[in-house]
Design an enzyme around this catalytic site. Sequence first.
Site, PDB file in Angstrom:
ATOM      1  N   HIS A 161       0.854  -1.192   0.000  1.00 35.13           N
ATOM      2  CA  HIS A 161       0.000   0.000   0.000  1.00 35.13           C
ATOM      3  C   HIS A 161       0.889   1.241   0.000  1.00 35.13           C
ATOM      4  CE1 HIS A 161      -3.504   2.394   2.069  1.00 35.13           C
ATOM      5  NE2 HIS A 161      -3.007   3.010   1.018  1.00 35.13           N
ATOM      6  N   GLU A 171       0.942   8.275  -3.557  1.00 31.87           N
ATOM      7  CA  GLU A 171       1.845   7.824  -2.492  1.00 31.87           C
ATOM      8  C   GLU A 171       3.111   8.680  -2.455  1.00 31.87           C
ATOM      9  OE1 GLU A 171       1.305   5.476  -0.037  1.00 31.87           O
ATOM     10  OE2 GLU A 171      -0.743   5.542  -0.800  1.00 31.87           O
ATOM     11  N   HIS A 182       3.479  10.849   0.822  1.00 32.20           N
ATOM     12  CA  HIS A 182       4.424  10.215   1.749  1.00 32.20           C
ATOM     13  C   HIS A 182       5.879  10.271   1.279  1.00 32.20           C
ATOM     14  CE1 HIS A 182       0.907   8.673   3.849  1.00 32.20           C
ATOM     15  NE2 HIS A 182       0.473   8.146   2.716  1.00 32.20           N
TER      16      HIS A 182
END
Length: 216
Positions: free
Chosen positions: A32, A81, A85
């Site tokens: 993920h 992502e 992040h």
Amino acid sequence: WKKLYLAHHWPVTVCKMSGNDCQDPPEYWTIHGLWPDKTQECNRTWHFNVTEIKDLLSDMRHYWPDVLHASLNRTEFWKHEWDKHGTCAATLQILNSQKKYFGKALELYEHVDLNSCLLKAGIKPSSSYYQMTAIKEALTRFYGVTPKIQCLPPEEGEKAQTIGQIEFCFTKELQLRNCTALKGEFDPVQADLKLGTEELSVCSDTLPTYYPSQVH
């Protein structure tokens, strides 16, 4: 930030969540994301560029697919992502480019090798229920650290939760560590998967746990 979460999700459970066009989800745990705790969207000018990870694409499609959307050519999931992040993880020299960030996440995924660990422990997708404590004990025995396990809570009229995500925590030196917060450390609730109304949350130790083999 103090630690990184390497989050694996179980595609079959992700596909149970509403508002997606999943088709034939992989029957193995996929990535993920790799998330620093606490920070998000650290550099909005550092845009995702898929050509920087072109050498990784076949591995990315296999181990880090966009489970919610069937098309293989989509890169929105990786872009999300990276923006949210990766731009924060990049304060570490070992993760300070898109190729390093995605490449290192793939390496950590292979190193953890969650799929074979669960199989070795006799934990495989099944129509019968597991005890969450048994899953936790098997993982802790195998890795020597406590991971964080997230589930979909029982639907109305059901008694079992459904396992959906397993997160392993790493130090900034990329050594496995416990996911539980140390004294004085803030433990963020990672609500990264808000899909429709359903949401993953930390699994209950007392509810029976379903580890589904296909989408019903």
